[in-house]
Design an enzyme around this catalytic site. Sequence first.
Site, short mmCIF file in Angstrom:
data_model
loop_
_atom_site.label_atom_id
_atom_site.label_comp_id
_atom_site.label_asym_id
_atom_site.label_seq_id
_atom_site.Cartn_x
_atom_site.Cartn_y
_atom_site.Cartn_z
N ASP A 1 3.52 3.44 6.91
CA ASP A 1 2.71 3.22 8.11
C ASP A 1 3.45 2.41 9.16
OD1 ASP A 1 2.71 0.68 6.63
OD2 ASP A 1 1.24 0.03 8.13
N GLU B 1 8.16 2.20 -6.01
CA GLU B 1 8.23 1.80 -4.60
C GLU B 1 8.24 3.01 -3.69
OE1 GLU B 1 8.02 -0.81 -2.83
OE2 GLU B 1 9.08 -2.53 -3.67
N ASP B 2 7.69 2.84 -2.50
CA ASP B 2 7.82 3.89 -1.48
C ASP B 2 9.24 3.90 -0.93
OD1 ASP B 2 7.52 1.38 -0.27
OD2 ASP B 2 6.06 2.05 1.23
N ASP C 1 14.03 -1.22 1.48
CA ASP C 1 14.56 -1.42 2.83
C ASP C 1 15.46 -2.66 2.78
OD1 ASP C 1 14.75 -1.10 5.62
OD2 ASP C 1 12.96 -2.28 6.00
N LYS D 1 0.81 -1.20 0.00
CA LYS D 1 0.00 0.00 0.00
C LYS D 1 0.85 1.27 0.00
CE LYS D 1 -3.53 -2.17 2.94
NZ LYS D 1 -4.21 -2.06 4.28
N GLY D 2 2.10 1.14 0.44
CA GLY D 2 2.92 2.31 0.74
C GLY D 2 3.11 3.30 -0.39
N PHE E 1 13.06 3.81 11.71
CA PHE E 1 11.72 3.45 11.24
C PHE E 1 10.95 4.73 10.99
CE2 PHE E 1 7.45 1.94 11.00
CZ PHE E 1 7.63 0.78 10.26
N LYS F 1 16.82 2.87 2.09
CA LYS F 1 17.43 2.70 3.42
C LYS F 1 18.52 1.64 3.27
CE LYS F 1 14.31 2.36 6.84
NZ LYS F 1 13.49 1.54 7.81
N ARG G 1 -0.17 6.93 7.71
CA ARG G 1 0.01 7.05 6.26
C ARG G 1 -0.37 8.44 5.75
NH1 ARG G 1 0.89 1.88 4.10
NH2 ARG G 1 -0.31 0.19 5.01
P1 IMP Z 1 11.63 -4.30 1.98
O1 IMP Z 1 12.17 -4.60 3.35
O2 IMP Z 1 12.66 -3.58 1.15
O3 IMP Z 1 11.10 -5.54 1.32
O4 IMP Z 1 10.41 -3.30 2.17
C1 IMP Z 1 9.10 -3.76 2.26
C2 IMP Z 1 8.14 -2.69 2.63
O5 IMP Z 1 8.25 -2.45 4.02
C3 IMP Z 1 8.31 -1.32 2.00
O6 IMP Z 1 7.75 -1.22 0.70
C4 IMP Z 1 7.56 -0.45 2.99
O7 IMP Z 1 6.18 -0.42 2.68
C5 IMP Z 1 7.82 -1.15 4.30
N1 IMP Z 1 8.87 -0.43 5.05
C6 IMP Z 1 10.21 -0.61 4.99
N2 IMP Z 1 10.85 0.25 5.82
C7 IMP Z 1 9.87 0.99 6.40
C8 IMP Z 1 9.88 2.07 7.35
O8 IMP Z 1 10.90 2.58 7.84
N3 IMP Z 1 8.64 2.56 7.71
C9 IMP Z 1 7.47 2.06 7.21
N4 IMP Z 1 7.42 1.08 6.31
C10 IMP Z 1 8.61 0.54 5.91
MG MG Z 2 3.85 -1.21 5.98
#
Ligand code: IMP
Ligand code: MG
Length: 176
Positions: A159, A99-100, A103, A41-42, A152, A131, A165
Amino acid sequence: MSKKLVPVISQQEIADTVKRLAQELDRDYGDRAPVLVGVLKGCFIFLADLIRQMQTPIQSIELIRLSSYGSATESSGEVKVLVGLPESAIANQHVILIEDIVDTGLSTTTALQLLQAYNPASLKLCSLLDKPERRRVPVAIDYLGIIVPNLFIVGYGLDVNEQYRQLPAIYALEDE
Ligand code: IMP
Ligand code: MG
């Protein structure tokens, strides 16, 4: 313990960044109308702002949803596709994954593999935030907004338990 919101990225910096990314996409795509695939959703606020800054025609907007993993599943690195999209939306198209934040890189990698399997003409990644300290799998971000520290963060679509959000800027959630 109660939490407080510490400002990390202002509304103005977000707006400037979104505009810059839209200009980079316009410059690179011209009239090759891309398909934009947002990861729910981000992404929803970033995607909505980004497309309104783009001059390039857009072939279509698509949305996918992946499972979010808690601490239990995080170690397995398994990400499931909850809502996918038809192969016909991707095949032979110039596709940009939106992507938002990247991470650990696990969900972005899953999304890129899903799209690649549908044989796009080209596939690029655009992420508002990065990140890098948390990365578990390498991810090349073609269009990158802002690198953030290992905190975070919430707001502008991001969120914690579905909260925050709607905040127009980005904040770190810290213990009081
Ligand atoms: P990934 O760890 O790169 O797979 O990220 C997966 C998802 O986790 C991202 O698309 C975000 O929606 C969420 N996410 C990662 N880091 C944060 C954060 O610092 N705050 C909120 N959501 C996060
Ligand atoms: Mg999330």
